[in-house]
Design a protein around this motif. Structure first.
Motif, PDB file in Angstrom:
ATOM      1  N   UNK A  77      -3.443   6.041  -3.496  1.00 23.86           N
ATOM      2  CA  UNK A  77      -3.478   5.180  -2.307  1.00 23.86           C
ATOM      3  C   UNK A  77      -3.536   3.732  -2.755  1.00 23.86           C
ATOM      4  N   UNK A  78      -2.823   2.873  -2.030  1.00 20.77           N
ATOM      5  CA  UNK A  78      -2.861   1.450  -2.319  1.00 20.77           C
ATOM      6  C   UNK A  78      -4.224   0.898  -1.920  1.00 20.77           C
ATOM      7  N   UNK A  79      -4.829   0.098  -2.781  1.00 21.57           N
ATOM      8  CA  UNK A  79      -6.026  -0.651  -2.418  1.00 21.57           C
ATOM      9  C   UNK A  79      -5.600  -1.807  -1.523  1.00 21.57           C
ATOM     10  N   UNK A  80      -4.507  -2.446  -1.918  1.00 14.99           N
ATOM     11  CA  UNK A  80      -3.871  -3.500  -1.131  1.00 14.99           C
ATOM     12  C   UNK A  80      -2.380  -3.391  -1.368  1.00 14.99           C
ATOM     13  N   UNK A  81      -1.606  -3.751  -0.377  1.00 11.54           N
ATOM     14  CA  UNK A  81      -0.145  -3.692  -0.530  1.00 11.54           C
ATOM     15  C   UNK A  81       0.305  -4.817  -1.444  1.00 11.54           C
ATOM     16  N   UNK A  82       0.945  -4.472  -2.568  1.00  9.73           N
ATOM     17  CA  UNK A  82       1.407  -5.523  -3.473  1.00  9.73           C
ATOM     18  C   UNK A  82       2.571  -6.306  -2.871  1.00  9.73           C
TER      19      UNK A  82
END
Length: 182
Positions: A122-127
């Motif tokens: 899962x993405x922690x934040x969208x790059x």
């Protein structure tokens, strides 16, 4: 024919033979130096070496690099078409046949259980470099070597992946480690 006439004739035959045998080397050298007759087209269907960081630097909740180390990785962002893409890349993975164990599937994002054989992150934040539903082929060192648009043809991705696996055969010591219960 006398012995005096045979020597120059023999030398002439030897020189002609050496010229004939060295001609392909000379032609190849000229082709390589002046780029004559060498096709400029590329064989990969995806974007070569996209500007995407190595897998270890992806902003994921759990580091995925240790889970897929030593394998080629087919990573995909599970955006709007998550179920469809998961099924599509699962089918491609199965279609690899005997090479399938050398490839891991990494689904990033999405909800619900993964299809068999997939690792889910899962993405922690969208790059900032991320485009939804993209697909990447990552080498065993974690370098992203190919990137594909969301509407990429699965047959083209499979052809590229098969070519990479064929051009990079599994090292014999890796096979021995698997047999020894690595």
């Amino acid at each position: 024919m006398t012995m005096a006439h045979a020597t120059p004739y023999g030398r002439l035959k030897l020189a002609a033979l050496l010229l004939f045998l060295s001609l392909p080397v000379l032609v190849a050298t000229v082709m390589a130096l002046w780029r004559v007759g060498i096709p400029e087209g590329r064989t990969a269907h995806g974007e070569l070496a996209p500007e995407v960081p190595v897998l270890a630097d992806w902003p994921l909740a759990t580091p995925m690099a240790p889970m897929v180390s030593g394998d080629w990785v087919l990573a995909f962002d599970c955006g709007e078409r998550c179920d469809e893409l998961s099924d599509q890349w699962w089918r491609l993975h199965r279609a690899l046949g005997s090479d399938a164990p050398r490839v891991s599937r990494l689904r990033v994002g999405g909800v619900g259980d993964a299809l068999p054989g997939a690792v889910v992150g899962q993405w922690v934040e969208r790059p900032t470099w991320l485009e939804s539903d993209r697909v990447w082929v990552i080498d065993p060192r974690g370098q992203v070597v190919l990137g594909y648009e969301p509407e990429a043809d699965p047959y083209a991705v499979k052809a590229d992946l098969e070519r990479l696996l064929r051009m990079n055969p599994e090292a014999p010591w890796q096979a021995d480690q698997e047999l020894a219960g690595r």
